[in-house]
Design a protein around this motif. Structure first.
Motif: not given
Length: 1181
Positions: A878-884, A901-905, A931-943
């Motif tokens: 496993p390897r996280l491909q953290l965007p810049r 969105l953080i892709p991984f392998q 998903s099989p290739t990435d993970t997503i942290l989602f907040i609809r309205a931030a506080h």
């Protein structure tokens, strides 16, 4: 795989070439490799060839040979030779044995059977072309594709143009091949005739220059094409080839022979315009000439026929006897057959012969009740005459000096029996001619200019239809005009008198002889010592006229009274000249038989028998033709009847009945007239087999061929929105279909066709249905395997480079097992996506995958995976491909959505875990999607509560990978605190306030100060982006009261509310006398102090970084920057700014070595101060 930009080196030093071999003969192909020991394979149709009874394989060093024994039609096709990664293709063409023995060429016009020695038969060779088409088998192209031509070791030519022979009117092509393997750019070729005539300036309809380049053999082909060769085309030619540093030339000759013998000369085609001669013309795309009448070439042909001893008429034949007995319609044919070119002189002489024949027969008719007197001419030879008549005045005379070039003959009077009344006319003329030393003739040799002058001699000749006898004795003249003259004995004596060629003839003409003209006449030439005398005696002749009747008769020059069919071209003038005779003058009736051909009538004709009813032709009526004016008219004279049709039409065709009647009898003749015309327009052509740049055009023959067989067809095309038609073929098409090429894909075209016969070209057919050439797309690109599991394979690719005008309908995916050739469809139907997941695959199988692109033209070429794919899942760490952008602090405004969105392998699919500050995420506001290739942290309205440090972790069995994210939710700041008026003087007010209690989770960028007049309460901005917490507002109006308020700003924006002064500040009015106050001298000196210190920073390597702080002090302090104790003043990588107490240090593109402790030091006379911060430079991963 060769490197990009480098051309792969071929393994062959000599490549096999395509060849044509006669059936039953062996075919040998040779190839040479660059080095010996290379494995060479021979293939046919993609299959390897092994040694057998049919094929022989031989290898000797670098030379390899393939022999095909006993070649047959089945051996024809495409072959290839393979050595390493090099592959060369070549073709084998099998021709029949008869064609192999003699080089075939289009047959010229068949030579006439009665002229076996005609040039058209003796010179028929491969150099001739039929219908203007180039012959690939001619002497100029004897070696196809240049395979059989020996290389020229000295010059540039691979094959030089050879001498050629062609029949007049035919076509010939001279070819020159130039080796282009060693040339950097195409050579320059010039064609000359003679020494200096450059043929490039003469290029046009009958002379064309072509050039092409064969990339396979690297040979340039240059052609000189001569169409409709004329005798003037014969002579010497020269071809010059030049490059940058080489030059070569070649001379060759062209001989032009006459092709058609006199027996087969078609006068209608000879006088026909060249543009209507069917396939004998060449015209550039979409341009037609009106044609010219080539009379000069026709006369040259006839002259050449007379010069050819083999084509001359037999010596024993009398041409004038043949013409006298032939019909006038045959005069031209007989004249050209026997070499007579002066047609006008021929007709004049022939007319004179027929007139003499009528006079000799004595049967010419004299109209009744018409009488005239004879004219008598007296001819003397000598100088200018004097005409005395005794002592009387000179009689009227007509003096006409001329040369006498013919002999006089004896003649006698034949009375006209048709005269109903008699006239008694008698005249005697007794010339008294003194005899000299020359006797009766009295003429010495003429033309020498020496000897005695010739003595005058008397000649008496009749004028018009009168007659006279001449001689040295008494001559009697009895004449009645008009009358006929017949041969027979005459009174008096006529010596053998032939005037010399060099003499002057003088004549005395007496019109309407009467008894008063009887007298003596003398001729006295000037310069001669002699004179001539003659006496005219008037005689009376009694003529009795007996009326005579003769049955009418039609005189047609046709054997058996069955005239041939008269053929006339539509639009031309038709003139039927029918000679007639009869006494009294007959009545002529012209009738036309109205027929209906090749049609079955609706019912039986009236008064028709059963057999007639079954016939395909019905005679309905006879039309009487009696108009004397208009397009169709009839003119009748005494001896002939003329039927004329101006501009013949199809309706004028039929059988014409000529009937002559008088009281004695009746005669009738049927004349068949056939009107030939250009064909009718064919029907609209049909289009089929539409490809990328080609299509097949088919059409039907015209319903009516114009009475002449159709010679061929001309095809044209145009773009649908254009009005310009472009001709597709220079040579007539014999077939009813043609494959049209060189069209633009995606453009709508229309086609039409013309029919051509010997008369000309028909009207164009209706345009075909519009069609669009469309080709299949190219293969997809970058096919790759994205993922493999135990039962699935994920594929992805990119669209093809060329989709074509039809666009893309979708893609098809197929697979097959390794070593098998059967492809299985992986998906039902087509997919529009460029990625696909193939399911239900057998585990452990090795499969090949291929993808095709489809459009309306069909499937394109496939792209196949380079290596077989094993259907089996592979363990991957496993390897996280953290965007810049997620590796630094993530800032979001309150209320905005957060989507990280953080892709991984990793294989198999890893387990994903999210935590915040070490605690698992809880609550519905934060959602995680994996998903099989990435993970997503989602907040609809931030506080603001969502700010913090987040950690994501991947785990596969005992392997894991982590990543940390810092989320900062920012908001607007609160307003400043405790605003107050510190001091007011003159026009100025000093304000002070404290920073806001809530900075909005980010730094304060500055303050905005506004003022408002108490009267209007309109707010005006005084200071903006002000960073200090105290300020002075100046330029206030004396006597007014003011309110003041301050807003705080950060990256989100200004605060919602402002800090406002509670009471207005009044600016007092000064008195009349102003007493300046006494001020105590104040000491404004102040030791340096940092109002805003440096803060620790973490930056990314490669991006400019700044460090900021604020300092105050009086006098202005001196600023110094240090890094880890080292002064940065001399380092060019650092820039220092100071503006209104705000100090800035800019670090250009920092690297990890720039990290450390930075110190800012301020020094003045009152003291010093410093502040420091830590800078961390991170390297992106």
């Amino acid at each position: 795989m060769p490197e990009p930009g480098k051309k792969p080196v071929s393994a062959f030093s000599k490549k096999p070439r395509s060849a044509e071999v006669a059936a039953g003969s062996p075919a040998v192909f040779e190839a040479e490799t660059e080095r010996s020991g290379v494995k060479v394979r021979w293939q046919r149709g993609g299959s390897d060839i092994s040694a057998s009874d049919k094929y022989g394989l031989a290898a000797e060093g670098t030379r390899h040979t393939l022999t095909v024994r006993d070649v047959g039609p089945a051996d024809q096709g495409s072959y290839a030779v393979i050595a390493g990664s090099s592959k060369v293709k070549f073709d084998l063409k099998v021709i029949e044995a008869e064609k192999a023995e003699t080089v075939p060429g289009p047959a010229p016009a068949p030579a006439p059977a009665e002229a076996p020695g005609a040039p058209g038969e003796a010179l028929a060779s491969a150099t001739e072309e039929k219908g203007g088409s180039s012959s690939p088998e001619g002497p100029s192209s004897a070696a196809p594709d240049g395979s059989g031509a020996p290389d020229d070791p000295i010059g540039l030519f691979v094959m030089r143009p050879q001498d050629g022979e062609v029949t007049a009117g035919g076509s010939i092509t001279f070819s020159a091949r130039v080796a282009g393997a060693s040339l950097l750019k195409p050579p320059t070729v010039k064609w000359f005739k003679g020494k200096w005539v450059d043929l490039s300036s003469k290029a046009g309809q009958h002379l064309q220059l072509h050039s092409s380049y064969d990339r396979t053999s690297k040979v340039y082909l240059f052609e000189l094409h001569i169409t409709d060769a004329q005798p003037t085309s014969a002579g010497g030619y020269r071809c010059e080839v030049s490059t940058k540093d080489k030059f070569d030339s070649c001379n060759f000759n062209l001989t032009v022979h006459e092709a058609v013998g006199p027996g087969d000369l078609d006068l209608r085609s000879a006088f026909r315009r060249t543009s209507l001669a069917g396939s004998g013309r060449r015209i550039s795309d979409s341009h037609e000439d009106a044609g010219t009448l080539d009379f000069s070439s026709l006369l040259k042909k006839s002259s050449s026929f007379r010069r050819d001893s083999r084509l001359e008429a037999p010596a024993e034949e009398d041409v004038w006897e043949i013409l006298r007995q032939a019909s006038p319609s045959e005069y031209e044919r007989i004249a050209f057959q026997h070499g007579v070119t002066d047609l006008r002189g021929m007709l004049k002489r022939l007319k004179g012969m027929k007139r003499d024949e009528k006079k000799s027969t004595g049967e010419a008719a004299c109209p009744p009740e018409e009488t005239a007197l004879a004219h008598t001419r007296l001819w003397w030879e000598g100088k200018s005459p004097a005409w005395p008549r005794d002592t009387q005045a000179r009689r009227r005379a007509q003096i006409n000096p001329s040369l006498v070039l013919e002999k006089t003959k004896n003649a006698q009077v034949s009375p006209c029996p048709q005269k109903r009344r008699a006239q008694k006319i008698r005249a005697k003329f007794s010339p008294e001619t003194p005899h000299d030393q020359h006797g009766a003739g009295g003429h010495p040799e003429a033309g020498s200019g020496q000897g005695p002058s010739p003595s005058p001699t008397l000649l008496l000749m009749p004028r018009a239809s009168g007659l006279a006898r001449a001689g040295p004795k008494v001559t009697e003249i009895s004449a009645t005009s008009p009358c006929s003259v017949s041969k027979g004995p005459a009174k008096g004596h006529l010596g053998s008198l032939e005037p010399p060629l060099l003499c002057r003839v003088h004549k005395l003409t007496i019109d309407d002889v009467t008894p008063a003209d009887e007298a003596d006449y003398s001729f006295v030439p000037e310069g001669f010592a002699c004179n001539l005398s003659a006496k005219l005696h008037f005689m009376e002749v009694k003529i009795d006229f007996v009326p005579r009747q003769e049955p009418p008769k039609i005189h047609l020059d046709c054997p058996g009274r069955k005239p041939d069919t008269i053929v006339v071209v539509a639009g031309n003038k038709l003139r039927l000249d029918v000679p007639i005779s009869g006494d009294p003058a007959p009545t002529v009736i012209w009738q036309k038989t109205i027929t209906q051909k090749n049609k079955v009538p609706a019912g039986p004709a009236p008064d028709a028998s059963g057999d007639a009813a079954a016939s395909d032709e019905w005679v309905f009526d006879k039309k009487l033709l009696c108009e004397t004016e208009g397009r169709v008219r009839v003119e009748t004279t005494k001896d002939r009847s003329i039927f004329t049709v101006e501009g013949a039409e199809k309706e004028d065709e039929g059988v014409y009945i000529v009937t002559v009647k008088n009281p004695v009898g009746e005669d009738q003749v049927n004349l068949t007239v056939k009107v030939i015309d250009v064909p009718d327009a064919p029907a609209a052509p049909k289009i089929s087999n539409v490809g990328e740049d080609s299509c097949t055009v088919q059409w039907e023959p015209p319903a009516y061929d114009g009475g002449q067989p159709v010679l061929g067809y001309i095809l044209e095309r145009k773009k649908k929105k254009s009005y310009r038609w472009m001709r597709l073929n220079f040579d007539l098409l014999r077939e009813l279909s043609h494959e049209a090429r060189r069209m633009i894909e995606g453009v709508v075209y229309e086609m039409r066709v013309y029919a051509v016969n010997a008369i000309g070209m028909s009207r164009p057919s209706p345009a075909s249905q519009p069609f669009m050439p469309i080709g299949p797309p190219s293969e997809p690109t970058h096919l790759a395997v994205e993922d493999v599991t135990d039962t699935t394979v994920s594929l992805k690719w990119r669209p093809p480079e060329r989709a074509g005008a039809g666009g893309l309908d979708g893609y098809s995916v197929e697979y097959c097992r390794e070593g098998c050739s059967e492809w299985v469809t992986a998906l039902q139907g087509l997919t529009e996506q460029t990625a696909v997941l193939v399911k239900d695959l057998p585990t452990g199988a090795r499969l090949q995958f291929r993808v095709r692109a489809h459009n309306m033209a069909g499937p394109g070429a496939p792209v196949t995976t380079q290596e077989p794919v094993t259907v089996q899942e592979i363990l991957q760490r496993p390897r996280l491909q953290l965007p810049r952008h997620l590796r630094q602090t993530i800032q979001r405004k309150v209320g905005e959505p957060v989507n990280l969105l953080i892709p991984f392998q990793g294989k198999p699919r890893p387990q994903v875990t999210w935590t915040k500050e070490g605690q698992p995420l809880a609550g519905e506001e934060v959602s995680i999607r994996n998903s099989p290739t990435d993970t997503i942290l989602f907040i609809r309205a931030a506080h603001r509560a969502h700010s913090g440090t987040y950690q994501v972790m991947l785990r596969i069995e005992n392997m894991e990978d982590k990543a940390t994210l810092v989320l900062q939710i920012v908001d607007k700041p609160s307003p400043p605190q405790d605003i107050r008026v510190a001091e007011a003087w003159g026009f100025n007010v000093a304000l002070e306030w404290k920073p806001p209690q809530d900075d909005g989770n980010t730094e304060i960028w500055g303050y905005t100060v506004q003022k408002a007049d108490k009267k209007t309460m309109e707010w005006f901005t005084v200071l903006e982006h002000y960073r200090r917490t105290h300020c002075v507002v100046s330029e206030l109006i004396i006597g007014n009261g003011y309110y003041f308020r301050v807003f705080s700003h950060n990256m989100v924006g200004p605060s919602d509310k402002a800090a406002t002064t509670k009471e207005p500040v009044f600016i007092p009015r000064p008195g009349i006398t102003y007493e300046p106050p006494s001020y105590k001298a104040l000491d404004f000196s102040e030791a340096p102090s940092f109002t805003r210190p440096l803060v620790n920073r973490s930056v990314i390597a490669g991006y400019n970084a700044t460090l900021c702080c604020a300092v105050r002090g009086s006098p202005k302090p001196k600023i110094s920057w240090f890094k880890n104790g080292l002064d940065l003043g001399e380092d060019a990588r650092f820039r220092m700014f100071s503006k209104q107490g705000v100090l800035t240090l800019e670090i250009r593109k920092p690297c990890p070595f720039d990290g450390g402790i930075y110190v800012c030091r301020a020094i003045n006379l009152q003291g010093e101060a410093q502040c420091e911060c830590r800078l961390e430079v991170r390297v992106p991963q």
